[in-house]
Design a protein around this motif. Structure first.
Motif, PDB file in Angstrom:
ATOM      1  N   LYS A   1      45.636 -76.134   1.592  1.00  0.00           N
ATOM      2  CA  LYS A   1      46.552 -76.519   2.674  1.00  0.00           C
ATOM      3  C   LYS A   1      47.323 -77.784   2.329  1.00  0.00           C
ATOM      4  N   TYR A   2      46.646 -78.705   1.667  1.00  0.00           N
ATOM      5  CA  TYR A   2      47.268 -79.977   1.310  1.00  0.00           C
ATOM      6  C   TYR A   2      48.334 -79.784   0.228  1.00  0.00           C
ATOM      7  N   GLU A   3      48.056 -78.878  -0.725  1.00  0.00           N
ATOM      8  CA  GLU A   3      48.940 -78.708  -1.875  1.00  0.00           C
ATOM      9  C   GLU A   3      50.116 -77.762  -1.605  1.00  0.00           C
TER      10      GLU A   3
ATOM     11  N   ARG B   1      50.575 -70.162   4.190  1.00  0.00           N
ATOM     12  CA  ARG B   1      49.974 -69.286   5.195  1.00  0.00           C
ATOM     13  C   ARG B   1      49.383 -68.034   4.543  1.00  0.00           C
ATOM     14  N   LEU B   2      50.098 -67.478   3.573  1.00  0.00           N
ATOM     15  CA  LEU B   2      49.634 -66.283   2.884  1.00  0.00           C
ATOM     16  C   LEU B   2      48.368 -66.567   2.070  1.00  0.00           C
TER      17      LEU B   2
ATOM     18  N   LEU C   1      44.438 -65.291   2.700  1.00  0.00           N
ATOM     19  CA  LEU C   1      43.646 -64.538   1.717  1.00  0.00           C
ATOM     20  C   LEU C   1      42.279 -65.165   1.482  1.00  0.00           C
ATOM     21  N   MET C   2      42.192 -66.489   1.632  1.00  0.00           N
ATOM     22  CA  MET C   2      40.933 -67.186   1.361  1.00  0.00           C
ATOM     23  C   MET C   2      39.924 -67.049   2.492  1.00  0.00           C
ATOM     24  N   ARG C   3      40.361 -66.649   3.665  1.00  0.00           N
ATOM     25  CA  ARG C   3      39.427 -66.499   4.781  1.00  0.00           C
ATOM     26  C   ARG C   3      38.770 -65.121   4.738  1.00  0.00           C
ATOM     27  N   PRO C   4      37.515 -64.994   5.162  1.00  0.00           N
ATOM     28  CA  PRO C   4      36.936 -63.656   5.361  1.00  0.00           C
ATOM     29  C   PRO C   4      37.809 -62.887   6.353  1.00  0.00           C
ATOM     30  N   LEU C   5      37.902 -61.579   6.201  1.00  0.00           N
ATOM     31  CA  LEU C   5      38.850 -60.797   6.997  1.00  0.00           C
ATOM     32  C   LEU C   5      38.650 -60.970   8.498  1.00  0.00           C
TER      33      LEU C   5
END
Length: 786
Positions: free
Chosen positions: A188-190, A197-198, A202-206
C-alpha cells in the motif's frame, strides 16, 4: 514503591521460627478446590498468625477463585460443546454421503424425477499454483523490489499475478517472519491508484476480499447496490459462509446487521435470504415440485393483480440451481415467456436487478461475469472497481470460461478489450490475470469450448416455439380498413398515425386483402398512393410491410446487387437465414418481378468462393431431416481439415473446400448442430471462432452467418439489430429489413435475445435511436416494452 503486583501475591512466606510453648498450633491451609497454583500459594502464605487482619484479602481471593472456577466450568462446557458439534458434523457428512448414494440408486428407478441439466465442462481459472514455489524466495524478491527509492512495479506484478491465492498467503507469512513487516501495508505504501487496489486485492484471501468490497459498498453516504448484487447473487453456499466469517473477523461487525441497516424492502429481504447460504444442493429434482414452483411463480406474478414478491424470494433464493434451471425451462413452455420477462414486468428497481442477477447466475455464472466485464468497459469511461473485483475474485475459479463466453457473446476478446481500455502496470497486471491473448492470429484457447457450446445449444433448444409480434387482427374488415386508409391520404395533408396503426396491426395476408379491396373500391393502387403520401424511412418501412414477404426479400436482394458496389451483408443475411420454402418463393418472386433468375443475378454480381456459397444457398436445397451421428463425425472431420486444425489432413484442399461448403449449405439444422458438437469433441474448439480466425472476407462472413443462424437464429437477428443502432448514426436499411421480415416469424424471440444479451430492450434501443413517425411504426411492430 510498588512492584506492580498485588500485595498478597508479593508477600513472602514468613521465615520458619521455633514455636513458642505458649503459642497455639498453626492451622493447616484449607482445601479450596481446583485453585490454580499461584492462587493456592498466595492463600496459604497469607494465613499466618493474626489472620483476622488478612480476612478481607482472603475473602477477595476466595471470590476470585470462585470466578475462576466459573470460567473454568464454562470453558469445559464450550470444549465439550465444540467436540460434540464436531462429532455431529462428522456424522452429518457420513449420513449425507449415504443419502446421496441412496438417492442416486433411487433416481435410476424413480419415474417422477427429472435429470440434472447438462453443465458442460468443469470451470477453470487462469491463475494456478506456481511450480517450484518458494515463499521465502518470493518474500525476499518483493522486499528487494520495494527497497530504496522507488519500486520495481514490473517485478511486483509479475510475481503476484503468477502465484495462487494460497501461495500469496504463504508469501505474506514468510515476509513477516523474515522482515517483521506486514507485506500488504508495504505494498500500500509503495503503490498507488488502481494498480494498488488490484495488487492489494490479490493479496487478500478471497473471502476477505469480498468482505472488503461489501464493507466499502455499505460505508459512507449511499450504497453500491450493484456490488452487493454481484457478490451475493453469484457466490456458493460455502463462499457465503466464509464471507460472513471473514467480515466478522475483519470488522468485528455482523454482516447481516450491516446489510439490513443499509438496505430496505424486498431488496433487503432477498439479500438476507442469500446471506444465509442455505441454497439446496440436491442433484435429484422432483418433476412435481418443478411444476408446482412454475405454477406458484406464474400465480405470484402474471396471474395476480400486483405481485407476491415473497414467492419469488422463496423459490429463487432457496431452490438448487439444477432445480431452477428446469423451472425456467418449464416456465417458458407453460407461459410462453422466459422467467426474465416476467421478473422485468412484475418487479422493479434494485430488487428486479438482484432477481435477474440470480437467474443469470443460475443459468451460467461465467456468462453473468462476462456480461459484467463487458459493461464495465463499454462506452465512455471504465468502471475500474467492478473490473478489478471480478478479475481478482474469478481468476482462480472460472476466468477461462468467462473469457470464452465473452468472446462468443461479444465477438471480441476480453484480452483485447482490457488492452484497449486500460494502461500502464494496471493493464499489464489485468492482462496477466486474463490468462493470455485469446484473439491473437492463429492462437486458440479452447478450455471452455464445451461451455460455449452448451450456452447457445441450450438457448436454442429452450426457444423452439417461434413467435412473431404481429398477428392477424381480430374482427378484420378489409372494407373498413381500405376506406380508413383512403381517408387518411385524401385531401391536404396525411394522417400518418392512421396509416401506421392499420398497417402495423394487420398480418401480411390481411394487408394483401386490404390492397385488393382498395383497388376494387377506388380503382387506385394502394402502394402508389402510399408512395405519394409518405416518404423517407417511414415510406420504406410501410411499403415493405405491404409487399408479400417473398417479393420483399427479392427486392432487397435486387437492391443489394444494383448500382456500384454490392451490399454483401444484405445478401448473406437473407440467403443464410431463410428456409427452403422461403428460398423457393424468393426465386419465383425474383423471376416474376425482374425477369431474370436469382442465380444469374448472383453469378454476375459476385465472384469466387463467395459466389459459390450464395448460389448454393439460393437453390434452397437444405436437408430437412434430423441428425445422422456417423455422418456428423465425418462432417466434423472435414471441417477440422479445411480449418487446418486436424492432426492428419486427408484429400486435396479444393475438394475439402467444396465438401465444407456443401456441409454448411445443405445439411439440416439439427444435423449441423450435431456436427458442431462433434467438432468440439474432436478438436476442443468452437467452429465459429475457428472460422473467424482462419478465414477472411465475405467467405468468412457467410460461413459465420450460417453457423450463427444454426446455433440461434433469433440471437443472430438480435445482434444485427443491435449493430444497426449502436454508435454514431443508424443503419436504417438493416433495421427496416429485419423488422419487416421477422415481425410475423420470430421478432418476439429476437426481442428476448436482445434484452438478455444487451441488458436493454429492443423497444428502448429503437426509442433512443430513431424519431418521428418512423419510430412510431417501428415501436408498433416491436409489439411492446419487455
Amino acid at each position: 514503591m510498588g512492584c506492580g503486583r498485588s500485595r498478597l501475591s508479593c508477600c513472602k512466606p514468613p521465615k520458619k521460627r521455633r514455636q513458642e510453648a505458649d503459642q497455639p498450633p498453626r492451622p493447616e491451609p484449607q482445601e479450596l478446590g481446583p485453585l490454580n497454583k499461584d492462587t493456592a500459594i498466595a492463600v496459604q502464605s497469607c494465613a499466618p498468625e493474626g489472620a483476622e487482619q488478612h480476612q478481607k484479602d482472603i475473602s477477595r481471593i476466595l471470590q476470585q477463585h470462585e470466578e475462576e472456577k466459573k470460567k473454568w466450568a464454562q470453558q469445559v462446557e464450550k470444549e465439550r460443546e465444540l467436540e460434540l458439534r464436531e462429532r455431529l458434523e462428522e456424522q452429518r457428512r457420513v449420513l449425507e454421503g449415504k443419502q446421496e448414494e441412496a438417492l442416486r440408486v433411487v433416481s435410476a428407478a424413480e419415474p417422477k424425477t427429472m435429470a440434472k441439466p447438462a453443465q458442460g465442462a468443469k470451470y477453470r481459472g487462469s491463475v494456478h499454483d506456481f511450480p517450484d514455489f518458494d515463499p521465502s524466495q518470493d518474500a525476499e524478491a518483493l522486499y528487494t523490489a520495494m527497497k530504496g527509492i522507488g519500486s520495481d512495479k514490473e517485478a511486483i506484478l509479475e510475481l503476484i499475478t503468477s502465484r495462487s491465492n494460497r501461495q500469496r498467503q504463504e508469501v505474506c507469512q514468510s515476509y513477516k517472519s523474515l522482515y517483521g513487516k506486514d507485506l500488504i501495508a508495504d505494498l500500500k505504501y509503495e503503490l498507488t491508484g488502481k494498480f494498488e487496489r488490484l495488487i492489494v486485492g490479490l493479496m487478500r484471501p478471497l473471502a476477505y476480499c469480498d468482505a472488503k468490497e461489501i464493507k466499502d459498498a455499505v460505508s459512507g453516504i449511499g450504497t453500491d447496490e450493484k456490488c452487493l448484487i454481484e457478490i451475493l447473487a453469484s457466490r456458493t453456499n460455502e463462499q457465503i459462509h466464509q464471507l460472513v466469517a471473514a467480515y466478522k473477523d475483519a470488522y468485528e461487525r455482523d454482516l447481516e446487521a450491516d446489510i439490513i441497516g443499509d438496505t430496505s424492502g424486498h431488496f433487503q429481504k432477498m439479500l438476507v435470504v442469500l446471506l444465509q447460504g442455505t441454497r439446496e444442493e440436491d442433484d435429484v429434482v422432483s418433476e412435481d415440485l418443478v411444476q408446482q414452483d412454475v405454477q406458484d411463480l406464474y400465480e405470484a406474478g402474471e396471474l395476480k393483480w400486483g405481485t407476491d414478491e415473497a414467492q419469488f424470494i422463496y423459490i429463487l433464493g432457496n431452490r438448487s440451481k439444477q432445480h431452477l434451471r428446469l423451472v425456467f425451462d418449464e416456465y417458458l413452455k407453460t407461459t410462453g415467456k422466459p422467467i426474465e420477462a416476467s421478473i422485468r414486468g412484475e418487479l422493479s428497481g434494485d430488487f428486479e436487478k438482484l432477481m435477474l442477477a440470480v437467474v443469470k447466475c443460475v443459468r451460467s455464472t461465467p456468462e453473468y461475469f462476462a456480461e459484467r466485464l463487458f459493461k464495465a468497459m463499454k462506452g465512455l469511461g471504465t468502471r475500474d472497481n467492478t473490473l478489478i473485483r471480478i478479475m481478482v475474485t474469478r481468476s482462480e475459479l472460472d476466468m477461462l470460461d468467462i473469457r470464452e463466453i465473452f468472446r462468443t457473446k461479444y465477438e471480441k476478446s476480453l484480452y483485447s478489450m482490457i488492452k484497449n481500455d486500460t494502461s500502464g502496470e494496471y493493464k499489464k497486471a489485468l492482462l496477466k490475470l486474463c490468462g493470455g491473448d485469446d484473439d491473437a492470429a492463429g492462437q486458440f484457447f479452447p478450455e471452455a469450448a464445451q461451455v460455449a457450446y452448451q450456452m447457445w445449444e441450450l438457448s436454442a433448444v429452450a426457444r423452439v416455439e417461434l413467435k412473431g409480434t404481429v398477428r392477424p387482427a381480430g374482427d378484420f374488415n378489409p372494407d373498413a380498413d381500405a376506406k380508413a386508409l383512403r381517408k387518411a391520404m385524401k385531401g391536404i395533408g396525411t394522417d400518418e398515425d392512421t396509416i401506421i396503426d392499420i398497417i402495423t396491426h394487420r398480418s401480411n395476408a390481411q394487408r394483401q386483402q386490404i390492397r385488393q379491396t382498395f383497388k376494387s373500391h377506388f380503382g387506385r393502387d394502394l402502394m402508389a398512393d402510399l408512395k405519394s403520401e409518405i416518404s423517407g424511412d417511414l415510406a420504406r418501412l410501410i411499403l415493405g410491410l405491404m409487399m408479400p414477404p417473398a417479393h420483399y426479400d427479392a427486392k432487397q436482394l435486387k437492391k443489394a446487387m444494383e448500382g456500384a458496389g454490392t451490399d454483401e451483408k444484405a445478401l448473406i443475411e437473407i440467403l443464410a437465414t431463410r428456409t427452403n420454402a422461403e428460398i423457393h418463393a424468393i426465386n419465383e418472386a425474383y423471376k416474376e418481378d425482374y425477369h431474370k433468375s436469382l442465380e444469374d443475378a448472383l453469378s454476375s454480381d459476385t465472384s469466387g468462393h463467395f459466389r459459390r456459397i450464395l448460389i448454393s444457398l439460393a437453390t434452397g436445397n437444405r436437408e430437412e431431416g434430423g441428425e445422422d451421428r456417423d455422418q456428423a463425425r465425418e462432417d466434423a472431420q472435414v471441417a477440422a481439415e479445411i480449418l487446418e486444425i486436424a492432426d492428419t489432413p486427408s484429400g486435396d484442399k479444393t475438394s475439402l473446400e467444396t465438401r465444407f461448403m456443401t456441409i454448411l449449405c445443405t445439411r439440416s439444422y439439427p444435423h449441423l448442430r450435431r456436427v458442431f458438437q462433434e467438432f468440439i469433441k474432436m478438436t476442443n474448439y468452437d467452429v465459429e471462432h475457428v472460422i473467424k480466425k482462419e478465414m477472411s472476407g465475405d467467405v468468412r462472413d457467410a460461413f459465420v452467418a450460417i453457423v450463427q443462424s444454426v446455433k440461434n437464429k433469433a440471437l443472430f437477428f438480435a445482434d444485427k439489430l443491435y449493430k444497426s443502432m449502436k454508435g454514431a448514426g443508424t443503419d436504417e436499411k438493416t433495421l427496416t429489413r429485419i423488422m419487416v421480415s421477422r415481425s410475423e416469424i420470430d421478432l418476439f424471440n429476437v426481442r428476448q435475445e436482445f434484452i438478455e444479451k444487451y441488458d436493454k430492450s429492443l423497444h428502448q434501443a429503437i426509442e433512443g435511436d430513431t424519431s418521428g413517425d418512423f419510430r412510431k411504426a417501428l415501436l408498433s411492430l416491436c409489439g411492446g416494452e419487455d
